[in-house]
Design a protein around this motif. Structure first.
Motif, PDB file in Angstrom:
ATOM      1  N   GLN A  47       0.945  -1.103   0.122  1.00 54.00           N
ATOM      2  CA  GLN A  47      -0.096  -0.001  -0.165  1.00 54.00           C
ATOM      3  C   GLN A  47       0.799   1.234  -0.074  1.00 54.00           C
ATOM      4  OE1 GLN A  47      -2.943  -0.731  -0.641  1.00 54.00           O
ATOM      5  NE2 GLN A  47      -3.846   1.366  -0.060  1.00 54.00           N
ATOM      6  N   ARG A  48       1.983   1.198   0.884  1.00 59.00           N
ATOM      7  CA  ARG A  48       2.803   2.486   0.693  1.00 59.00           C
ATOM      8  C   ARG A  48       3.504   2.880  -0.442  1.00 59.00           C
ATOM      9  NH1 ARG A  48       4.887   5.301   4.989  1.00 59.00           N
ATOM     10  NH2 ARG A  48       7.072   6.464   4.212  1.00 59.00           N
ATOM     11  N   ASP A  72      -8.928   8.626   1.737  1.00 56.96           N
ATOM     12  CA  ASP A  72      -7.612   8.733   2.132  1.00 56.96           C
ATOM     13  C   ASP A  72      -6.726   9.070   1.099  1.00 56.96           C
ATOM     14  OD1 ASP A  72      -8.445   7.746   4.729  1.00 56.96           O
ATOM     15  OD2 ASP A  72      -7.892   5.603   4.367  1.00 56.96           O
ATOM     16  N   VAL A  73      -6.713   8.595  -0.114  1.00 53.06           N
ATOM     17  CA  VAL A  73      -6.022   9.160  -1.129  1.00 53.06           C
ATOM     18  C   VAL A  73      -6.055  10.504  -1.666  1.00 53.06           C
ATOM     19  CG1 VAL A  73      -5.505   8.440  -3.622  1.00 53.06           C
ATOM     20  CG2 VAL A  73      -6.037   6.675  -2.352  1.00 53.06           C
ATOM     21  N   ALA A  74      -7.365  10.942  -1.632  1.00 51.91           N
ATOM     22  CA  ALA A  74      -7.623  12.208  -2.098  1.00 51.91           C
ATOM     23  C   ALA A  74      -6.812  13.199  -0.892  1.00 51.91           C
ATOM     24  CB  ALA A  74      -9.007  12.468  -1.949  1.00 51.91           C
ATOM     25  N   ASP A  75      -6.960  12.691   0.528  1.00 54.55           N
ATOM     26  CA  ASP A  75      -6.254  13.552   1.596  1.00 54.55           C
ATOM     27  C   ASP A  75      -4.728  13.586   1.260  1.00 54.55           C
ATOM     28  OD1 ASP A  75      -8.912  14.138   2.650  1.00 54.55           O
ATOM     29  OD2 ASP A  75      -8.661  12.477   3.962  1.00 54.55           O
ATOM     30  N   ALA A  76      -4.085  12.487   1.173  1.00 61.04           N
ATOM     31  CA  ALA A  76      -2.804  12.367   0.737  1.00 61.04           C
ATOM     32  C   ALA A  76      -2.274  13.106  -0.667  1.00 61.04           C
ATOM     33  CB  ALA A  76      -2.510  10.733   0.535  1.00 61.04           C
ATOM     34  N   PHE A 114      -0.981  -2.589  -9.679  1.00 66.92           N
ATOM     35  CA  PHE A 114      -1.435  -4.002  -9.302  1.00 66.92           C
ATOM     36  C   PHE A 114      -0.112  -4.490  -8.348  1.00 66.92           C
ATOM     37  CE2 PHE A 114       0.684  -5.114 -13.272  1.00 66.92           C
ATOM     38  CZ  PHE A 114       1.477  -5.935 -12.794  1.00 66.92           C
ATOM     39  N   THR A 115      -0.812  -5.401  -7.671  1.00 64.92           N
ATOM     40  CA  THR A 115       0.267  -6.184  -6.664  1.00 64.92           C
ATOM     41  C   THR A 115       0.368  -7.766  -7.288  1.00 64.92           C
ATOM     42  OG1 THR A 115      -1.122  -6.667  -4.917  1.00 64.92           O
ATOM     43  CG2 THR A 115       0.013  -4.523  -4.641  1.00 64.92           C
ATOM     44  N   ALA A 116       0.912  -8.258  -6.740  1.00 71.14           N
ATOM     45  CA  ALA A 116       1.105  -9.956  -6.897  1.00 71.14           C
ATOM     46  C   ALA A 116      -0.204 -10.657  -6.420  1.00 71.14           C
ATOM     47  CB  ALA A 116       2.229 -10.472  -6.093  1.00 71.14           C
TER      48      ALA A 116
END
Length: 459
Positions: free
Chosen positions: A227-228, A258-262, A347-349
């Motif tokens: 996530q980071r 959360d994404v908008a705030d970041a 994307f992640t694994a």
């Protein structure tokens, strides 16, 4: 496919004349496939993406058989969101311009009940609304469906996703069994199949395959670890590829905020759009993004459905969509009207299971691209426009021309300094170039609109 003219259909002359005036001469694919059945009074299931011309498909069917002299609710259009309902109502009014004394009423949540109650007391021919508010009026006896001849479920898949199944069942129980039912859905999950089996009688099924053009949208996929690193990657990609208008898609309301705030902390001109927001805040967000007063919109799929935004420079998938259809709808917001677009997905694994359906749906092979090197010299884009909110709207008989006149009468500003104007019941929004916004605010506050002082503020 050979384009067909609307004149080949059994549509009243007043409607055909208006279609010609609007520049609607040839039918879209869904209109050519579905309209004959709709006009014949048959139940129809139409599977087609947003922007395919579906509103005119059911709109022409409703208007062609409407009896204006019979002042009762004859048609009901159910939509998942207020934004889509407003859009549908506006399109219906446009199609009905040559029909005198027609009344089309919008009934949605998030706005005061009082004006809606008053409007219902005066009657209506066509109701467009969201399920929850429709039930409010039905339960109180303010709305009756005894004379309903046509029921439309627009974006039925989204209504089920948003949990409106019980509400839909309640509304159906109060509608006449002898009616025409038209169901429009971008996707066709099992829940929609069950719904259609219960609600529709011997329906005509129309499926318009989504022809995704890979040549006009540059798609890239980037693998991240956690996530980071996902947020860092988004920050990096936005710096490199953002234009004046970008949408970041997230899968949950919490993640969206959360994404908008970041991103705001990083200095981006960013707004969030999700279901937990108050309607007033949603309205302001949509206005600012659509008129160029914000560069980045972070949104959930449900909130972004039916947005009245023609095209955006780039789409960023912070999380991969849960299915290929949703992914295609997301990226379809860029690369419209012959313009090229860009879609960048993280994307992640653990997302391995989501990749094959997307590959199949798009006819591509996904190969992870390398993230661009972080360049600290790059700065987040600044919006060209700023939005002013005026405390006057339709109920005050304010028109767009009145606002333009108030801002340009002194000749200190010209039409080139102004952008999109949107009128609501008790307020209005006008986009003004950032370089001219202080002067515009001063002109409104010190002047008058229709001989009345109007308060204004920057959003």
């Amino acid at each position: 496919m050979t384009r067909q003219s609307f004149s080949t259909l059994n549509i009243p002359t007043a409607l055909l004349t208006n279609l010609t005036d609007l520049g609607y001469t040839e039918m879209t694919e869904i209109q050519a496939e579905a309209l004959p059945a709709v006009l014949a009074g048959k139940d129809v299931i139409a599977k087609a993406k947003t922007g395919s011309g579906k509103t005119a498909t059911f709109g022409l069917g409703i208007l062609a058989k409407l009896d204006v002299k019979y002042f009762r609710v004859q048609s009901l259009v159910l939509c998942p969101t207020r934004e889509l309902a407003d859009q549908v109502a506006a399109e219906l009014r446009k199609l009905a311009r040559n029909i005198h004394n027609i009344k089309i009423l919008t009934l949605c949540g998030g706005v005061p009940l009082g004006p809606q109650i008053g409007s219902l007391e005066h009657g209506a021919h066509i109701i467009v609304g969201t399920p929850g508010r429709i039930i409010d009026h039905l339960d109180k006896g303010r709305l009756k469906l005894d004379d309903l001849t046509t029921l439309v479920l627009d974006e039925a898949d989204r209504m089920l996703e948003m949990g409106f199944q019980a509400d839909l069942d309640t509304i159906m129980s109060k509608a006449p069994s002898q009616r025409q039912t038209l169901l429009f859905s971008a996707t066709y999950p099992a829940a929609i199949a069950k719904l259609s089996q219960r609600l529709l009688k011997d329906p005509v099924e129309v499926t318009i395959a989504h022809q995704h053009d890979n040549s006009i949208i540059d798609q890239q996929f980037f693998q991240v670890n956690d996530q980071r690193s996902r947020l860092t990657a988004l920050y990096n990609l936005l710096l490199h590829y953002q234009g004046q208008s970008s949408i970041v898609f997230c899968n949950t309301k919490r993640e969206t905020q959360d994404v908008a705030d970041a991103l705001h902390q990083y200095g981006f001109s960013v707004l969030a759009l999700h279901g937990d927001m108050e309607q007033k805040d949603r309205d302001q967000t949509l206005v600012q993004f659509a008129n160029g007063s914000a560069c980045v919109l972070v949104a959930t799929d449900v909130a972004a459905r039916g947005l009245d935004i023609s095209s955006v420079d780039a789409i960023f998938n912070y999380q991969l969509a849960h299915d290929a259809d949703t992914h295609i709808h997301r990226i379809g917001r860029t690369g419209r009207a012959g313009e090229t677009g860009m879609a960048l997905s993280l994307f992640t694994a653990s997302d391995a299971g989501k990749l094959p359906p997307i590959e199949d749906g798009l006819g591509i092979t996904i190969v992870a691209s390398e993230l661009p090197a972080l360049n600290n010299q790059l700065q987040p884009a600044k919006p060209v426009m700023v939005t002013l909110q005026l405390d006057a709207g339709k109920k005050h008989k304010i028109r767009a021309g009145d606002i333009v006149g108030a801002l340009t009468a002194s000749k200190q500003l010209t039409n080139d300094d102004l952008g999109k104007i949107q009128l609501h019941d008790i307020w209005s929004f006008v986009a003004v170039k950032r370089s001219a916004v202080k002067l515009a605010l001063q002109l409104i506050q010190q002047g008058k609109i229709k001989a009345k002082s109007v308060r204004a503020r920057m959003l």
